[in-house]
Design a protein around this motif. Structure first.
Motif, PDB file in Angstrom:
ATOM      1  N   SER A   1      17.778  10.599 -14.161  1.00 20.52           N
ATOM      2  CA  SER A   1      18.860   9.829 -13.549  1.00 20.52           C
ATOM      3  C   SER A   1      18.621   9.639 -12.056  1.00 20.52           C
ATOM      4  O   SER A   1      19.061   8.639 -11.490  1.00 20.52           O
ATOM      5  CB  SER A   1      20.199  10.517 -13.796  1.00 20.52           C
ATOM      6  N   ALA A   2      17.916  10.571 -11.418  1.00 21.96           N
ATOM      7  CA  ALA A   2      17.588  10.392  -9.999  1.00 21.96           C
ATOM      8  C   ALA A   2      16.634   9.219  -9.804  1.00 21.96           C
ATOM      9  O   ALA A   2      16.676   8.543  -8.777  1.00 21.96           O
ATOM     10  CB  ALA A   2      16.978  11.674  -9.434  1.00 21.96           C
ATOM     11  N   VAL A   3      15.794   8.987 -10.794  1.00 22.28           N
ATOM     12  CA  VAL A   3      14.835   7.882 -10.695  1.00 22.28           C
ATOM     13  C   VAL A   3      15.497   6.550 -11.025  1.00 22.28           C
ATOM     14  O   VAL A   3      15.290   5.554 -10.330  1.00 22.28           O
ATOM     15  CB  VAL A   3      13.631   8.143 -11.631  1.00 22.28           C
ATOM     16  N   PHE A   4      16.312   6.520 -12.074  1.00 19.46           N
ATOM     17  CA  PHE A   4      16.812   5.250 -12.587  1.00 19.46           C
ATOM     18  C   PHE A   4      18.206   4.867 -12.109  1.00 19.46           C
ATOM     19  O   PHE A   4      18.575   3.697 -12.176  1.00 19.46           O
ATOM     20  CB  PHE A   4      16.791   5.254 -14.122  1.00 19.46           C
ATOM     21  N   VAL A   5      19.014   5.821 -11.660  1.00 15.74           N
ATOM     22  CA  VAL A   5      20.387   5.525 -11.229  1.00 15.74           C
ATOM     23  C   VAL A   5      20.454   5.646  -9.707  1.00 15.74           C
ATOM     24  O   VAL A   5      20.066   6.668  -9.151  1.00 15.74           O
ATOM     25  CB  VAL A   5      21.383   6.510 -11.892  1.00 15.74           C
ATOM     26  N   PRO A   6      20.956   4.618  -9.053  1.00 12.66           N
ATOM     27  CA  PRO A   6      20.998   4.664  -7.580  1.00 12.66           C
ATOM     28  C   PRO A   6      22.180   5.490  -7.052  1.00 12.66           C
ATOM     29  O   PRO A   6      23.147   4.950  -6.533  1.00 12.66           O
ATOM     30  CB  PRO A   6      21.128   3.197  -7.189  1.00 12.66           C
ATOM     31  N   LEU A   7      22.105   6.789  -7.220  1.00 14.98           N
ATOM     32  CA  LEU A   7      23.118   7.701  -6.698  1.00 14.98           C
ATOM     33  C   LEU A   7      22.468   8.630  -5.675  1.00 14.98           C
ATOM     34  O   LEU A   7      21.264   8.895  -5.746  1.00 14.98           O
ATOM     35  CB  LEU A   7      23.718   8.556  -7.823  1.00 14.98           C
ATOM     36  N   PRO A   8      23.259   9.151  -4.743  1.00 16.38           N
ATOM     37  CA  PRO A   8      22.695  10.124  -3.798  1.00 16.38           C
ATOM     38  C   PRO A   8      22.237  11.393  -4.519  1.00 16.38           C
ATOM     39  O   PRO A   8      22.777  11.769  -5.565  1.00 16.38           O
ATOM     40  CB  PRO A   8      23.868  10.435  -2.869  1.00 16.38           C
ATOM     41  N   GLY A   9      21.244  12.026  -3.962  1.00 19.83           N
ATOM     42  CA  GLY A   9      20.675  13.213  -4.584  1.00 19.83           C
ATOM     43  C   GLY A   9      21.657  14.350  -4.733  1.00 19.83           C
ATOM     44  O   GLY A   9      21.615  15.088  -5.718  1.00 19.83           O
TER      45      GLY A   9
ATOM     46  N   MET B   1      24.798  14.202  -5.370  1.00 17.85           N
ATOM     47  CA  MET B   1      25.694  13.970  -6.500  1.00 17.85           C
ATOM     48  C   MET B   1      25.023  14.367  -7.814  1.00 17.85           C
ATOM     49  O   MET B   1      25.649  14.976  -8.693  1.00 17.85           O
ATOM     50  CB  MET B   1      26.125  12.511  -6.551  1.00 17.85           C
ATOM     51  N   ILE B   2      23.753  14.030  -7.941  1.00 13.85           N
ATOM     52  CA  ILE B   2      23.012  14.387  -9.147  1.00 13.85           C
ATOM     53  C   ILE B   2      22.845  15.903  -9.232  1.00 13.85           C
ATOM     54  O   ILE B   2      22.982  16.496 -10.300  1.00 13.85           O
ATOM     55  CB  ILE B   2      21.662  13.654  -9.176  1.00 13.85           C
ATOM     56  N   PHE B   3      22.574  16.521  -8.086  1.00 19.10           N
ATOM     57  CA  PHE B   3      22.442  17.982  -8.053  1.00 19.10           C
ATOM     58  C   PHE B   3      23.747  18.662  -8.456  1.00 19.10           C
ATOM     59  O   PHE B   3      23.743  19.616  -9.239  1.00 19.10           O
ATOM     60  CB  PHE B   3      22.016  18.426  -6.650  1.00 19.10           C
ATOM     61  N   VAL B   4      24.856  18.187  -7.948  1.00 19.72           N
ATOM     62  CA  VAL B   4      26.157  18.770  -8.284  1.00 19.72           C
ATOM     63  C   VAL B   4      26.465  18.556  -9.767  1.00 19.72           C
ATOM     64  O   VAL B   4      26.965  19.465 -10.450  1.00 19.72           O
ATOM     65  CB  VAL B   4      27.273  18.178  -7.387  1.00 19.72           C
ATOM     66  N   ALA B   5      26.141  17.365 -10.294  1.00 23.28           N
ATOM     67  CA  ALA B   5      26.381  17.099 -11.717  1.00 23.28           C
ATOM     68  C   ALA B   5      25.544  18.030 -12.587  1.00 23.28           C
ATOM     69  O   ALA B   5      26.030  18.547 -13.603  1.00 23.28           O
ATOM     70  CB  ALA B   5      26.071  15.637 -12.027  1.00 23.28           C
ATOM     71  N   CYS B   6      24.294  18.253 -12.206  1.00 27.60           N
ATOM     72  CA  CYS B   6      23.433  19.177 -12.956  1.00 27.60           C
ATOM     73  C   CYS B   6      23.974  20.603 -12.875  1.00 27.60           C
ATOM     74  O   CYS B   6      23.990  21.319 -13.879  1.00 27.60           O
ATOM     75  CB  CYS B   6      22.005  19.124 -12.429  1.00 27.60           C
ATOM     76  N   ALA B   7      24.417  21.014 -11.708  1.00 25.98           N
ATOM     77  CA  ALA B   7      24.946  22.364 -11.537  1.00 25.98           C
ATOM     78  C   ALA B   7      26.208  22.564 -12.372  1.00 25.98           C
ATOM     79  O   ALA B   7      26.374  23.603 -13.026  1.00 25.98           O
ATOM     80  CB  ALA B   7      25.226  22.640 -10.065  1.00 25.98           C
ATOM     81  N   VAL B   8      27.083  21.565 -12.380  1.00 24.32           N
ATOM     82  CA  VAL B   8      28.310  21.664 -13.175  1.00 24.32           C
ATOM     83  C   VAL B   8      27.970  21.698 -14.666  1.00 24.32           C
ATOM     84  O   VAL B   8      28.547  22.480 -15.432  1.00 24.32           O
ATOM     85  CB  VAL B   8      29.264  20.499 -12.838  1.00 24.32           C
ATOM     86  N   GLY B   9      27.011  20.878 -15.096  1.00 30.08           N
ATOM     87  CA  GLY B   9      26.601  20.874 -16.497  1.00 30.08           C
ATOM     88  C   GLY B   9      26.016  22.207 -16.926  1.00 30.08           C
ATOM     89  O   GLY B   9      26.334  22.720 -18.007  1.00 30.08           O
ATOM     90  N   ILE B  10      25.167  22.775 -16.086  1.00 26.25           N
ATOM     91  CA  ILE B  10      24.574  24.077 -16.398  1.00 26.25           C
ATOM     92  C   ILE B  10      25.650  25.161 -16.441  1.00 26.25           C
ATOM     93  O   ILE B  10      25.636  26.028 -17.323  1.00 26.25           O
ATOM     94  CB  ILE B  10      23.465  24.418 -15.385  1.00 26.25           C
TER      95      ILE B  10
END
Length: 106
Positions: free
Chosen positions: A41-49, A51-60
């Motif tokens: 998603s970091a490669v294909f979705v134009p979101l700040p890093g 946000m992706i890190f927080v989403a991964c942390a919440v998912g884990i």
């Protein structure tokens, strides 16, 4: 800081509340898949890093807490029992009456 993994030879492995090897393997699989999906998603979705890190942390965290709760409720072999229960048929169909005749003889 080293973690104590095994408490005895007759007990299942326990790491941070997750009891049983099946749950540990499942936890590792989920963490790897969440990290891979975050990288994609970091490669294909134009979101700040961040946000992706927080989403991964919440998912884990959600997966970890779910597995801790499940391992506490079902025990070390609960995952194997749940998988075996899924393989059982919901309805048994008997096409021969010899089963019932054998029951009467006993």
């Amino acid at each position: 800081m080293p973690y104590e993994i095994n408490k005895g030879a007759d007990r299942p492995p326990q790491v941070r509340g997750v009891v049983g090897m099946d749950y540990l393997i499942l936890l590792v699989k989920w963490i790897i898949s969440i990290v891979v999906m975050g990288g994609l998603s970091a490669v294909f979705v134009p979101l700040p890093g961040w946000m992706i890190f927080v989403a991964c942390a919440v998912g884990i965290y959600i997966v970890y807490m779910g597995l801790v709760k499940r391992s506490v409720n079902q025990g070390a072999g609960g995952y194997e029992r749940a998988q075996a229960r899924k393989k059982l048929p919901g309805i048994l169909t008997v096409r021969q009456d010899s089963v019932y005749r054998n029951l009467r003889k006993r």
